[in-house]
Write a protein that holds these residues in place. Structure first.
Motif, PDB file in Angstrom:
ATOM      1  N   UNK A  47      13.159  19.252   2.689  1.00 51.36           N
ATOM      2  CA  UNK A  47      12.007  18.711   1.970  1.00 51.36           C
ATOM      3  C   UNK A  47      12.548  17.403   1.195  1.00 51.36           C
ATOM      4  N   UNK A  48      11.406  16.337   1.183  1.00 48.81           N
ATOM      5  CA  UNK A  48      12.148  15.119   0.762  1.00 48.81           C
ATOM      6  C   UNK A  48      10.751  14.725  -0.384  1.00 48.81           C
ATOM      7  N   UNK A  49      11.075  14.135  -1.530  1.00 49.74           N
ATOM      8  CA  UNK A  49      10.039  13.673  -2.411  1.00 49.74           C
ATOM      9  C   UNK A  49      10.626  12.540  -3.179  1.00 49.74           C
ATOM     10  N   UNK A  50       9.575  11.605  -3.393  1.00 51.37           N
ATOM     11  CA  UNK A  50       9.943  10.300  -3.936  1.00 51.37           C
ATOM     12  C   UNK A  50       9.921  10.474  -5.533  1.00 51.37           C
ATOM     13  N   UNK A  51      11.037   9.826  -6.358  1.00 52.39           N
ATOM     14  CA  UNK A  51      11.114   9.894  -7.576  1.00 52.39           C
ATOM     15  C   UNK A  51      10.335   8.696  -8.199  1.00 52.39           C
TER      16      UNK A  51
ATOM     17  N   UNK B 298       8.120   4.214  -5.828  1.00 53.65           N
ATOM     18  CA  UNK B 298       9.173   5.060  -5.872  1.00 53.65           C
ATOM     19  C   UNK B 298      10.618   4.430  -5.937  1.00 53.65           C
ATOM     20  N   UNK B 299      11.436   4.909  -6.780  1.00 56.30           N
ATOM     21  CA  UNK B 299      12.606   4.199  -7.357  1.00 56.30           C
ATOM     22  C   UNK B 299      13.732   5.123  -6.641  1.00 56.30           C
ATOM     23  N   UNK B 300      13.711   6.164  -5.878  1.00 58.00           N
ATOM     24  CA  UNK B 300      14.616   7.111  -5.702  1.00 58.00           C
ATOM     25  C   UNK B 300      13.855   8.251  -4.929  1.00 58.00           C
ATOM     26  N   UNK B 301      14.588   9.225  -4.261  1.00 58.76           N
ATOM     27  CA  UNK B 301      14.373  10.318  -3.649  1.00 58.76           C
ATOM     28  C   UNK B 301      15.210  11.724  -3.909  1.00 58.76           C
TER      29      UNK B 301
ATOM     30  N   UNK C 152       8.659   9.616   5.181  1.00 60.14           N
ATOM     31  CA  UNK C 152       7.336  10.257   4.815  1.00 60.14           C
ATOM     32  C   UNK C 152       7.116  10.239   3.108  1.00 60.14           C
ATOM     33  N   UNK C 153       8.533  10.596   2.475  1.00 56.65           N
ATOM     34  CA  UNK C 153       8.588  10.672   0.933  1.00 56.65           C
ATOM     35  C   UNK C 153       8.072   9.248   0.460  1.00 56.65           C
ATOM     36  N   UNK C 154       8.587   8.097   1.256  1.00 57.41           N
ATOM     37  CA  UNK C 154       8.198   6.703   0.779  1.00 57.41           C
ATOM     38  C   UNK C 154       6.717   6.556   0.578  1.00 57.41           C
ATOM     39  N   UNK C 155       5.824   7.128   1.073  1.00 61.95           N
ATOM     40  CA  UNK C 155       4.495   7.044   1.300  1.00 61.95           C
ATOM     41  C   UNK C 155       3.770   8.277   0.221  1.00 61.95           C
ATOM     42  N   UNK C 156       4.892   8.696  -0.804  1.00 61.11           N
ATOM     43  CA  UNK C 156       4.543   9.464  -1.646  1.00 61.11           C
ATOM     44  C   UNK C 156       4.034  10.862  -1.342  1.00 61.11           C
TER      45      UNK C 156
END
Ligand code: ADP
Length: 584
Positions: free
Chosen positions: A160-164, A171-174, A138-142
């Motif tokens: 909880x996951x969030x993209x960096x 996204x270059x990481x999470x 899900x985080x991949x889709x920001x």
């Protein structure tokens, strides 16, 4: 026999009352249950909303932490190879310790772990591939990715996951933050009502009752339990329940569930923010027992009312019974009285018959005695006259014939008396002044009174007009006066009081003497009743009975009483004429 509680005629009203009572009791039960459950549903909605708010608020800080960490320079430095794994892991551990997060991880663009707050305890975690986890995907889709799972010890965690993001916005990481639910729940345990949050697999993920956590209710499951990362051996089955409908609500009835109320009103609310459904299991027992209490009260009141009515009806019935019995007793009594009257009437008739025979006997004795004397005298005089004529003593014989003539006159008088008794007077009545008749009667009696030393005390009025026969009235008064004088024969005081008065439309004449009074007062007016020697010239016991008839024919009454001390008083009462009537 014991009287039935209600008379037969009241059977239908009683049945109607019972049916109505049953309906009322049921209605009061339903009404109370419905309003009790409505109240419970309202408070259930509040409980469920408050619980959801509380959980969201608790998770919100970690959500924000995840957001912040995704933009932290230390995290970016690691991803961009400007920092080392141990250093970043150290940094992550520090943040986890200060914020209360269970674990914080940094992932590379492929989803592999780069650094972790658990690096010191578990160095092998570095390089673990989490790219397929729902939160990371899900985080991949920001978006903010969320995920929940339990470990082999049954510890439940929320992720909880969030993209960096790189400068180009890719996204270059999470960053992944793990929160331990057991610790969050700990402060909920004091809640009175059971509240549990179920995920799409129907598994209780968060609950204020530890026992309910990881229970699966497959009736609400939308996906299989394998959709989440649960150790399946730890997932237990949600307690069995049956759904009953009462008071417009569905009640869950649990068989043997220690944690659950026996009967529960379940209020559900979707919480999309954490992709779960919250359920509050509100205990319905107080509402049910309130309803039972109200129904029991209603039944008691109706029973009291019914009892009151029953007592009233019973007493009415008993009263009616008593009246009926009294009526029966009365009619029996009346029948007995009527029978006794008939017996008395017969006895009286027998007596009258007997006394008639006695009277007849006395009468024949009297008449024959009265007539015998003059007859034998006539015979003697006739015999003597015959002899005197034979001897030529004509003057003496003539004297005897005179004596014979006198005797026949006497016999005539006797017979006249008898005829007077038998005769029914038809002569018309005339206006008579009793005072005048009394004066004339006293005049007739005066000579005898003087010779026998009798004193008359007369108290009279001048006008006492009545409808009567002058001669017959005088006959009555003379008879009363001579009876009184007869009675005074041996008395020491020889006094006759005569009083004539007019009062209340009646003329009253009282003749009282100082004699011995009447020996048998009830027989005074009986024909042929006499205490005088039969045959004495005074009479034959007819005087009073003739007088009675005469006064009766004038519309009056004659009565007698014995005076206190001694003496008898005869009272003649006649209807008085007004002065105007008398003068007409
Ligand atoms: P008689 O005079 O021929 O006996 P009555 O009918 O006039 O018949 O009276 C009936 C009886 O009533 C009398 O024999 C007497 O015993 C009684 N009697 C009437 N008047 C008196 C009186 N004033 N005092 C006492 N006895 C009386």
């Amino acid at each position: 026999m014991i009287a039935p509680l209600f008379p037969k005629t009241l059977r239908y009203p009683v049945i109607a009352f019972l049916v109505l009572s049953l309906a009322l009791v049921t209605a009061s039960y339903n009404f109370s249950l419905r309003s009790g459950l409505d109240r419970l549903a309202r408070s259930g909605s509040v409980v469920v909303a408050q619980s959801a708010d509380r959980l969201i608020a608790q998770l919100e800080s970690y959500r924000e932490l995840t957001d912040l960490m995704s933009r932290h320079p230390q995290v970016a430095a690691l991803i961009e190879n400007r920092s080392t794994v141990p250093r970043t892991s150290e940094f992550l551990l520090r943040i986890a310790l200060t914020t209360g997060a269970k674990e914080i991880h940094t992932l590379d663009a492929e989803g592999k772990v780069l650094a972790s707050s658990t690096f010191d305890d578990n160095a092998q975690i570095i390089g673990t591939d989490w790219s397929q986890r729902a939160d990371v995907m899900a985080a991949k889709t920001r978006r903010m990715g969320v995920f929940h799972s339990a470990d082999v010890y049954g510890r439940r965690s929320y992720y909880f996951a969030r993209s960096v993001l790189a400068d180009d916005g890719q996204p270059q990481g999470y960053v992944v933050v793990k929160v331990n639910m057991d610790e969050l729940e700990a402060e909920w345990r004091i809640d009175e009502n059971v509240v549990t949050f179920f995920d799409d697999a129907g598994i209780g993920f968060v609950s204020n009752r530890l026992a309910v956590a990881l229970m699966r209710d497959e009736t609400i499951a939308q996906v299989p339990p394998t959709a989440f990362d649960y150790p399946l051996a730890l997932v237990t089955t949600f307690p069995e329940y049956e759904i009953h409908h009462a008071g417009g609500h569905a009640l869950w009835q649990f068989q043997d569930a220690a944690e659950m109320p026996k009967r529960a009103l379940v209020i559900s609310q979707d919480v999309p923010l954490i992709e779960m459904t919250a359920r509050a299991f509100m205990d319905a027992e107080p509402a049910l027992s309130d309803a039972r209490l109200l129904a029991a009260l209603t039944a008691a009141m109706l029973s009291l009312f019914g009892l009151g009515v029953a007592i009233f009806v019973q007493s009415r019935a008993r009263l009616a019974d008593r009246l009926r019995l009294e009526e029966e007793a009365n009619s029996q009594l009346e029948a007995r009285v009527a029978k006794r009257n008939a017996q008395l009437q017969k006895a009286q008739d027998d007596l009258i018959h007997a006394s008639k025979l006695t009277a007849l006997g006395q009468m024949s004795a009297g008449i024959s005695h009265e007539l015998n004397q003059p007859l034998s005298a006539i015979q003697n005089y006739a015999e003597n006259a015959k002899k005197l004529i034979e001897l030529g003593r004509d003057p003496d014989a003539r004297e005897n014939l005179t004596l014979i003539s006198e005797q026949t006159q006497r016999m005539g008088r006797i017979i006249h008396n008898l005829r007077g008794f038998a005769r029914k007077e038809t002569e018309p009545l005339e206006r008579v002044n009793v005072a005048d008749v009394l004066e004339a009667s006293l005049g007739l009696a005066a000579q005898r009174a003087v010779s026998e030393g009798i004193v008359f005390k007369v108290d009279t009025i001048t006008d006492a007009w009545v409808d009567a026969g002058h001669v017959r009235l005088q006959q009555v008064i003379v008879n009363l006066l001579s009876n009184a004088m007869d009675a005074l024969g041996d008395s020491a005081v020889k006094e006759i009081s005569v009083s004539l008065t007019r009062r209340r439309g009646q003329v009253q004449l009282v003749i009282a003497d100082t004699g011995p009074g009447l020996a048998d007062i009830d027989r005074a007016f009986e024909p042929f009743y006499t205490t005088k020697e039969i045959g004495a010239s005074k009479g034959m016991g007819l005087g009073l009975s003739i007088s009675y008839g005469i006064i009766g024919s004038f519309g009056g009454l004659i009565s007698v009483e014995n005076l206190e001390g001694s003496g008898a008083a005869f009272t003649v009462t006649l209807p008085a004429l007004t002065l105007q009537e008398a003068e007409e």
